[in-house]
Design an enzyme around this catalytic site. Structure first.
Site, mmCIF file in Angstrom:
data_model
loop_
_atom_site.group_PDB
_atom_site.id
_atom_site.type_symbol
_atom_site.label_atom_id
_atom_site.label_comp_id
_atom_site.label_asym_id
_atom_site.label_seq_id
_atom_site.Cartn_x
_atom_site.Cartn_y
_atom_site.Cartn_z
ATOM 1 N N PRO A 2 0.826 -1.213 0.000
ATOM 2 C CA PRO A 2 0.000 0.000 0.000
ATOM 3 C C PRO A 2 0.861 1.264 0.000
ATOM 4 O O PRO A 2 1.874 1.344 0.682
ATOM 5 C CB PRO A 2 -0.796 -0.097 1.303
ATOM 6 C CG PRO A 2 -0.755 -1.522 1.693
ATOM 7 C CD PRO A 2 0.576 -2.014 1.209
ATOM 8 N N LYS A 34 -3.109 -5.327 5.849
ATOM 9 C CA LYS A 34 -1.770 -5.568 5.298
ATOM 10 C C LYS A 34 -0.726 -5.320 6.385
ATOM 11 O O LYS A 34 -0.941 -4.525 7.296
ATOM 12 C CB LYS A 34 -1.493 -4.616 4.125
ATOM 13 C CG LYS A 34 -2.526 -4.627 3.019
ATOM 14 C CD LYS A 34 -2.211 -5.649 1.991
ATOM 15 C CE LYS A 34 -3.200 -5.543 0.832
ATOM 16 N NZ LYS A 34 -2.823 -6.341 -0.292
ATOM 17 N N ILE A 66 -2.149 -3.447 -3.938
ATOM 18 C CA ILE A 66 -2.505 -4.697 -4.602
ATOM 19 C C ILE A 66 -3.729 -5.254 -3.885
ATOM 20 O O ILE A 66 -3.744 -5.350 -2.659
ATOM 21 C CB ILE A 66 -1.335 -5.700 -4.543
ATOM 22 C CG1 ILE A 66 -0.149 -5.169 -5.345
ATOM 23 C CG2 ILE A 66 -1.767 -7.074 -5.034
ATOM 24 C CD1 ILE A 66 1.128 -5.948 -5.161
#
Length: 116
Positions: A2, A34, A66
């Site tokens: 990120p 994440k 992603i």
């Protein structure tokens, strides 16, 4: 993975900017599920910007990751606007946020990509 980029026309002293980036990093990691070790935050202050014809405090954010879930962008927008409003005194109505879901093959790190 990120990346949160914050651009604002607000002047921010270094210590306050460091704290904002740390808080943003923690929030992005939590919101996206994440590891924070992969979160990058960029803060650009004192940027010449205009929104709605005025230079009143404003911010432009980019959140790229992603697997960024499209159904979560509303919640992400609310949380990021709260962060910017609270830390920079920028009204939520003067914040634009661009969300981008990056393909694994289009995100590089450590001399390779995240493609499996």
């Amino acid at each position: 993975m990120p990346l949160l980029k914050i651009q604002t026309n607000v002047t921010v002293e270094a210590q306050r900017g460091d704290q904002l980036m740390k808080t943003a990093s923690e929030q992005v990691a939590t919101l996206l599920g994440k590891p924070e070790g992969f979160v990058m935050v960029v803060l650009e202050t004192d940027v010449q910007m205009l929104f709605g014809g005025t230079p009143e405090p404003l911010a432009y954010l980019e959140l790229k990751s992603i697997g960024l879930p499209q159904q979560q962008t509303g919640e992400l927008s609310a949380q990021l606007c709260r962060l910017v409003s609270g830390e920079l005194a920028v009204p939520a109505a003067r914040v634009y946020i661009e969300f981008a879901d990056a393909a694994r093959s289009m995100w590089g790190w450590n001399g390779k990509t995240f493609e499996r």
